[in-house]
Design a protein around this motif. Structure first.
Motif, PDB file in Angstrom:
ATOM      1  N   GLY A  26      32.506 -21.189   7.912  1.00  0.00           N
ATOM      2  CA  GLY A  26      32.430 -22.551   7.404  1.00  0.00           C
ATOM      3  C   GLY A  26      31.244 -22.756   6.488  1.00  0.00           C
ATOM      4  O   GLY A  26      30.126 -22.317   6.796  1.00  0.00           O
ATOM      5  N   ASP A  27      31.491 -23.398   5.349  1.00  0.00           N
ATOM      6  CA  ASP A  27      30.424 -23.745   4.427  1.00  0.00           C
ATOM      7  C   ASP A  27      29.935 -25.149   4.727  1.00  0.00           C
ATOM      8  O   ASP A  27      30.684 -26.116   4.591  1.00  0.00           O
ATOM      9  N   LEU A  28      28.681 -25.228   5.161  1.00  0.00           N
ATOM     10  CA  LEU A  28      28.065 -26.527   5.465  1.00  0.00           C
ATOM     11  C   LEU A  28      27.286 -26.961   4.237  1.00  0.00           C
ATOM     12  O   LEU A  28      26.284 -26.342   3.876  1.00  0.00           O
TER      13      LEU A  28
ATOM     14  N   SER B  97      25.994 -30.477   1.531  1.00  0.00           N
ATOM     15  CA  SER B  97      25.345 -31.787   1.618  1.00  0.00           C
ATOM     16  C   SER B  97      26.302 -32.856   2.139  1.00  0.00           C
ATOM     17  O   SER B  97      27.399 -33.037   1.604  1.00  0.00           O
ATOM     18  N   GLY B  98      25.872 -33.549   3.189  1.00  0.00           N
ATOM     19  CA  GLY B  98      26.658 -34.621   3.777  1.00  0.00           C
ATOM     20  C   GLY B  98      27.631 -34.182   4.840  1.00  0.00           C
ATOM     21  O   GLY B  98      28.258 -35.027   5.489  1.00  0.00           O
ATOM     22  N   GLY B  99      27.788 -32.873   5.052  1.00  0.00           N
ATOM     23  CA  GLY B  99      28.767 -32.368   6.016  1.00  0.00           C
ATOM     24  C   GLY B  99      28.171 -32.084   7.382  1.00  0.00           C
ATOM     25  O   GLY B  99      26.951 -32.064   7.573  1.00  0.00           O
ATOM     26  N   VAL B 100      29.066 -31.852   8.347  1.00  0.00           N
ATOM     27  CA  VAL B 100      28.683 -31.615   9.739  1.00  0.00           C
ATOM     28  C   VAL B 100      29.477 -30.434  10.277  1.00  0.00           C
ATOM     29  O   VAL B 100      30.651 -30.263   9.943  1.00  0.00           O
ATOM     30  N   GLN B 101      28.829 -29.632  11.110  1.00  0.00           N
ATOM     31  CA  GLN B 101      29.533 -28.600  11.867  1.00  0.00           C
ATOM     32  C   GLN B 101      29.327 -28.878  13.347  1.00  0.00           C
ATOM     33  O   GLN B 101      28.189 -29.003  13.800  1.00  0.00           O
ATOM     34  N   TRP B 102      30.436 -29.001  14.073  1.00  0.00           N
ATOM     35  CA  TRP B 102      30.401 -29.319  15.509  1.00  0.00           C
ATOM     36  C   TRP B 102      30.907 -28.085  16.252  1.00  0.00           C
ATOM     37  O   TRP B 102      32.081 -27.745  16.160  1.00  0.00           O
ATOM     38  N   MET B 103      30.011 -27.425  16.951  1.00  0.00           N
ATOM     39  CA  MET B 103      30.357 -26.186  17.625  1.00  0.00           C
ATOM     40  C   MET B 103      30.211 -26.349  19.133  1.00  0.00           C
ATOM     41  O   MET B 103      29.168 -26.781  19.620  1.00  0.00           O
TER      42      MET B 103
END
Length: 293
Positions: free
Chosen positions: A85-87, A89-95
């Protein structure tokens, strides 16, 4: 509505993690600096590549969730499940680490600003060994609630309404149906602007100010200043009353249902007992940490 007062402040402490990424840690500095169900909050922010370029090479987790919110920059997530996944600007990664995940988070830029946060959110005992999971949330998937007077709330998780009724209807974030019912908001206020935001009375809550400073009111005439790079753990109540100071301000609001279970942490593993930590270490050494149950 009963406004929440400030119980105490936690200044962000300069430290490093991963392969030497410089950051400020507020919650999670020690076992005493936690707020159930939240384990840790790190802020990373630098224009100097040397402060972040080494990133977070491959490492394991078990027993909790990590939420990475990128304000500026580009980082790549890869894990043993094949997720990539490319994180940006403005994005979120929920792991969700659950039973176990082995992943890396590496910068995809050699210069410029990298700024954001990583939150560790605990899992109840019954969920600590569930299968690992991963989700990318793009910036355009995160809704904004706009209020009069120059107040904007980005809703990463949970939902937002105003104290006297919804504005544009209840604004629901893309992350729902988690047992701790987290509320994760990015709140922006123009200089002097005030907002009253309902928070579930059943939840523990704190704010973290990362631009400007704010005053939090208990609704009875008592105000408490929260400076930049400070977390404020909030008392009981069902609303947040916040006012920006002489500059525009920006802060995170984190609230969640407390789990009320023992916490035993050893580095990247968070379980309920020493025995479970020892098992996690054995599993990692034997290469079975992230194997199917």
């Amino acid at each position: 509505m009963a406004a929440r007062d400030v119980r105490f402040l936690i200044p962000g402490h300069d430290t490093s993690d991963g392969a030497g990424v410089k950051l400020k840690r507020s919650l999670g500095q020690s076992a005493q600096a936690r707020l159930d169900p939240f384990l840790m909050l790190d802020e990373f922010s630098s224009d100097e590549a040397a402060d972040y370029i080494a990133g977070f090479p491959s490492h394991p987790h078990r027993g909790f969730e990590t939420v990475t919110y990128m304000l500026d920059g580009h980082m790549l997530h890869e894990d043993h499940l094949g997720n990539r996944g490319d994180l940006k600007s403005g994005g979120v990664q929920w792991m969700t680490a659950g039973r176990g995940i082995i992943h890396s988070e590496m910068p995809q830029q050699k210069e410029g600003r990298m700024r954001g946060f990583q939150l560790w959110l605990n899992l109840p005992a019954k969920e600590k060994m569930k299968p690992a999971g991963y989700r990318d949330i793009q910036a355009e998937e995160i809704p904004e609630a706009t209020f009069p007077g120059g107040v904007v709330v980005k809703v990463i998780a949970g939902s937002v309404t105003t104290a006297n009724g919804p504005v544009n209807g209840p604004i629901h974030g893309p992350t729902q149906k988690i047992s701790t019912d987290p509320q994760y908001w990015d709140i922006s206020l123009r200089s002097g602007a005030t907002a009253t935001l309902p928070i579930p009375a059943t939840h523990n809550a704190f704010v973290y100010v990362f631009e400007g400073d704010v005053m939090l009111s208990d609704g009875e005439g008592e105000d408490r200043k929260v400076p930049t790079h400070h977390a404020a753990v909030l008392g009981d109540g069902d609303s947040l009353v916040v006012r920006a100071g002489s500059r525009d301000a920006r802060l995170l609001l984190l609230a969640g249902k407390p789990i009320g279970e023992p916490i035993v942490q050893y580095g990247p593993f968070v379980m309920n007992s020493v025995e479970e930590i020892e098992q996690a270490l054995r599993d990692y050494r034997q290469g079975t940490l992230a194997a199917p149950a």
